[in-house]
Scaffold this motif. Structure first.
Motif, PDB file in Angstrom:
ATOM      1  N   ALA A   9     -18.697 -18.492  34.963  1.00  0.00           N
ATOM      2  CA  ALA A   9     -19.654 -19.052  35.619  1.00  0.00           C
ATOM      3  C   ALA A   9     -19.498 -18.872  37.167  1.00  0.00           C
ATOM      4  O   ALA A   9     -20.507 -19.004  38.046  1.00  0.00           O
ATOM      5  N   ARG A  10     -18.163 -18.864  37.693  1.00  0.00           N
ATOM      6  CA  ARG A  10     -17.837 -18.902  39.040  1.00  0.00           C
ATOM      7  C   ARG A  10     -18.557 -17.706  39.792  1.00  0.00           C
ATOM      8  O   ARG A  10     -18.907 -17.829  40.757  1.00  0.00           O
ATOM      9  N   GLY A  11     -18.528 -16.562  39.101  1.00  0.00           N
ATOM     10  CA  GLY A  11     -19.134 -15.447  39.465  1.00  0.00           C
ATOM     11  C   GLY A  11     -20.542 -15.559  40.035  1.00  0.00           C
ATOM     12  O   GLY A  11     -20.918 -15.111  41.135  1.00  0.00           O
ATOM     13  N   ILE A  36     -24.895 -22.144  34.908  1.00  0.00           N
ATOM     14  CA  ILE A  36     -24.989 -23.607  34.112  1.00  0.00           C
ATOM     15  C   ILE A  36     -24.813 -23.287  32.646  1.00  0.00           C
ATOM     16  O   ILE A  36     -24.415 -23.781  31.818  1.00  0.00           O
ATOM     17  N   LYS A  37     -25.780 -22.165  32.242  1.00  0.00           N
ATOM     18  CA  LYS A  37     -25.653 -21.636  31.008  1.00  0.00           C
ATOM     19  C   LYS A  37     -24.230 -21.167  30.186  1.00  0.00           C
ATOM     20  O   LYS A  37     -23.628 -21.671  29.239  1.00  0.00           O
ATOM     21  N   ARG A  38     -23.444 -20.626  31.215  1.00  0.00           N
ATOM     22  CA  ARG A  38     -22.396 -20.420  30.861  1.00  0.00           C
ATOM     23  C   ARG A  38     -21.265 -21.192  30.838  1.00  0.00           C
ATOM     24  O   ARG A  38     -20.198 -21.476  30.032  1.00  0.00           O
ATOM     25  N   ASP A  39     -21.500 -22.295  31.725  1.00  0.00           N
ATOM     26  CA  ASP A  39     -20.451 -23.522  31.954  1.00  0.00           C
ATOM     27  C   ASP A  39     -21.339 -24.734  31.995  1.00  0.00           C
ATOM     28  O   ASP A  39     -21.723 -24.961  33.269  1.00  0.00           O
ATOM     29  N   PRO A  40     -21.723 -25.511  31.182  1.00  0.00           N
ATOM     30  CA  PRO A  40     -22.616 -26.561  31.187  1.00  0.00           C
ATOM     31  C   PRO A  40     -22.129 -27.708  32.093  1.00  0.00           C
ATOM     32  O   PRO A  40     -22.775 -28.762  32.542  1.00  0.00           O
ATOM     33  N   ASN A  41     -20.897 -27.746  32.356  1.00  0.00           N
ATOM     34  CA  ASN A  41     -19.942 -28.805  33.136  1.00  0.00           C
ATOM     35  C   ASN A  41     -19.558 -28.336  34.546  1.00  0.00           C
ATOM     36  O   ASN A  41     -18.810 -28.877  35.241  1.00  0.00           O
ATOM     37  N   PHE A  42     -20.062 -27.209  35.127  1.00  0.00           N
ATOM     38  CA  PHE A  42     -19.781 -26.668  36.309  1.00  0.00           C
ATOM     39  C   PHE A  42     -20.540 -27.203  37.428  1.00  0.00           C
ATOM     40  O   PHE A  42     -21.878 -26.685  37.620  1.00  0.00           O
ATOM     41  N   LEU A  43     -20.075 -28.260  38.007  1.00  0.00           N
ATOM     42  CA  LEU A  43     -20.925 -29.109  38.986  1.00  0.00           C
ATOM     43  C   LEU A  43     -21.425 -28.471  40.324  1.00  0.00           C
ATOM     44  O   LEU A  43     -22.504 -28.539  40.620  1.00  0.00           O
ATOM     45  N   ARG A  44     -20.667 -27.347  40.699  1.00  0.00           N
ATOM     46  CA  ARG A  44     -20.934 -26.679  42.119  1.00  0.00           C
ATOM     47  C   ARG A  44     -22.160 -26.002  41.778  1.00  0.00           C
ATOM     48  O   ARG A  44     -23.310 -25.749  42.572  1.00  0.00           O
ATOM     49  N   ALA A  69     -26.908 -33.269  37.183  1.00  0.00           N
ATOM     50  CA  ALA A  69     -25.537 -33.180  38.037  1.00  0.00           C
ATOM     51  C   ALA A  69     -24.582 -34.513  38.141  1.00  0.00           C
ATOM     52  O   ALA A  69     -23.348 -34.647  37.936  1.00  0.00           O
ATOM     53  N   LYS A  70     -25.616 -35.760  38.302  1.00  0.00           N
ATOM     54  CA  LYS A  70     -24.856 -36.743  38.311  1.00  0.00           C
ATOM     55  C   LYS A  70     -24.195 -36.941  36.857  1.00  0.00           C
ATOM     56  O   LYS A  70     -23.003 -37.790  37.002  1.00  0.00           O
ATOM     57  N   ASP A  71     -24.775 -36.730  35.733  1.00  0.00           N
ATOM     58  CA  ASP A  71     -24.193 -37.002  34.486  1.00  0.00           C
ATOM     59  C   ASP A  71     -22.949 -36.181  34.211  1.00  0.00           C
ATOM     60  O   ASP A  71     -21.869 -36.619  33.818  1.00  0.00           O
ATOM     61  N   VAL A  72     -23.041 -34.933  34.887  1.00  0.00           N
ATOM     62  CA  VAL A  72     -21.910 -34.139  34.761  1.00  0.00           C
ATOM     63  C   VAL A  72     -20.553 -34.468  35.438  1.00  0.00           C
ATOM     64  O   VAL A  72     -19.411 -34.548  35.101  1.00  0.00           O
TER      65      VAL A  72
END
Length: 166
Positions: A9-11, A36-44, A69-72
């Motif tokens: 997801a970072r890419g 977000i689809k690749r990593d649903p917990n990626f806050l950035r 984002a607040k939930d994550v």
């Protein structure tokens, strides 16, 4: 980075940041959605998406993104990014209800009153009773704001200028 590891997801998030700097906000939002689809917990990715949504004046979408984002953040980060998320929330709300050039305060309040979300909040009987209590006892409002849904509605009304604090 995306070509080497399309599942990272970072890419997508990094490319979204670059696209935002190039003012290609719809493409940045698409890349954030992919991250977000690749990593649903990626806050950035949520935060970058919210910034891009503010830029394209999608304030309702931005507020939804920031709620997620607040939930994550609470689930994965222990709330470490809560301040940044709150700052973006107030920025989105203040821009959403900001007066348009040449508009008087009365015209702004009339326009804001036509907003479907504001009408929904004001027509809610529970919110009406909370607002009645707040008029008589302002300290009661603090108690009600511990509820996340009520908090969000009160903040929205404050940003719209419906509720004013002294």
């Amino acid at each position: 980075m995306i070509k080497r590891n399309p599942n990272d997801a970072r890419g997508y998030s990094n490319r979204a940041a670059a696209l935002a700097k190039l003012m290609s906000f719809p493409d940045a939002i698409r890349d954030c959605d992919e991250a977000i689809k690749r990593d649903p917990n990626f806050l950035r990715a949520f935060i970058r998406k919210a910034n891009a949504q503010i830029a394209v004046k999608d304030f309702k979408g931005c507020l939804d993104t920031l709620t997620k984002a607040k939930d994550v953040d609470a689930k994965t980060n222990g709330g470490k990014s809560a301040y940044e998320i709150e700052q973006l929330t107030s920025k989105a709300l203040s821009q959403r209800f900001a007066p348009i050039d040449g508009e008087t305060q009365e015209q702004t309040l009339q326009r804001v009153g036509q907003d479907p979300e504001i009408q929904e909040i004001l027509s809610d009987p529970v919110m009406n009773s909370i607002l009645q209590q707040a008029q008589n006892n302002p300290a009661a409002l603090q108690e009600h704001m511990k509820n996340p849904q009520v908090y969000q509605k009160i903040i929205t009304l404050m940003a719209a200028g419906i509720i004013r604090t002294h």
